[in-house]
Design a protein around this motif. Sequence first.
Motif, mmCIF file in Angstrom:
data_model
loop_
_atom_site.group_PDB
_atom_site.id
_atom_site.type_symbol
_atom_site.label_atom_id
_atom_site.label_comp_id
_atom_site.label_asym_id
_atom_site.label_seq_id
_atom_site.Cartn_x
_atom_site.Cartn_y
_atom_site.Cartn_z
ATOM 1 N N LEU A 255 1.301 0.106 -4.711
ATOM 2 C CA LEU A 255 1.966 1.232 -4.052
ATOM 3 C C LEU A 255 2.034 2.430 -4.991
ATOM 4 N N ALA A 322 0.109 5.905 3.547
ATOM 5 C CA ALA A 322 1.475 5.573 3.975
ATOM 6 C C ALA A 322 2.002 6.550 5.014
ATOM 7 N N TYR A 347 7.800 4.695 -1.064
ATOM 8 C CA TYR A 347 7.102 3.450 -0.740
ATOM 9 C C TYR A 347 8.050 2.257 -0.657
#
Length: 394
Positions: A255, A322, A347
């Motif tokens: 991430l 994302a 995230y």
Amino acid sequence: MSAVRRRLVLYLSGFDPRGVRYYHQLYRAEADKQAALGGYRISVGRRERIDDHLLRWDLRYEDAEGAVETEYLYCEWDDIVRRFWVKHPLKLARVTLSASLHALRNGIFQNTLRWSWPAFVTATMPALLLVGLILLTLAFAGAGYALFGWAGLAGGLILGFGLLWLAYRLEQKFNLTWVGRILGFHEAEDKSGTEMLEKRRDDFAVLLRERLARGGVDEILVAGHSYGAALAISVVARALGSVTADTPRLSLLTLGQTVMWLAWLPQAERTRAEIAAAACDDRIDWIDISAPPDGACFALVDPYTAIGDRQTDRKNPKLLNAKFHEIMADEDYAKGSRDWMRLHFQYIMAGAKPAEYDYFAITSGPHTLGDRFATRSSVRDFTRLRRGSMKDVR
């Protein structure tokens, strides 16, 4: 699509001196928000230390499909960060300039600009700002002396040092020298001769191999955020020999990764080999999630591609956006454009709108990482943040 009823998560945080208390509280608070939005229930247990540098808490996820039990392990390395975390402003300035010069000599800044200009701005801004302020201080002092003699010189220095102090206070609030701290950390740890982080990687890889052999869960998910993505890749790569048809599904989630700031160092041969090993092994599911507005990561850049591989038919890693603009409240998204740290932590935080990306469903819900994103294609055609010939690389 196979249902998950039991899961193990190994979580590796970024380069952050805050420890497990912060991350446990963050997970608990944000999980409650996300569950209310997502229409499921999630309970977060108390944290407990179970070994040196290893803490855990239990998760229970419930929705219409049933319940999932997850053991969430926090793999501790913030003690190493604190050991090398510079606090004194003068030393911080020296480390920032020294680390930036080292990165410039080794081509890290040049590579960063080619692959992601926002990451380049984030990485170089502290040193450029510091050099600019030093030059401005000298200019004030020189102008003051020319106009008013020694009194003017003193006044110019006072004004200049005042600006430097203001910059230091802003750094404390916005962590402007974060990248410089990371680059300086590698140099300092290498000189210390302790290899603390290398030993910690080995310890976590041993843990992963043991849990793969033990089984008893449907999925083992290794998740790394920011700098922790590089550690997660290493841990998985070092345990690949233990993956068989009989072991739980092994998933790797990275991430907001900053892997290349480590992988481009000349001495990082092992890191580059581990990236290659994870990228070329179809027995694992590696999903890399990032967001272009996050200037503190290499958004939608495949680490293996960035270190030289040009194969486009690889399964791993699958690069996904994302889509922060779909997740965050409009006012937070607008504020985040001025606060890079807020965006960089999104995230592992709850969203404000229903969306596909849900960190808490990923780490506690009824689907494996690969199944959850099976219908999404890897985003390999996003090159808007690149420069020059890198725009043609997929």
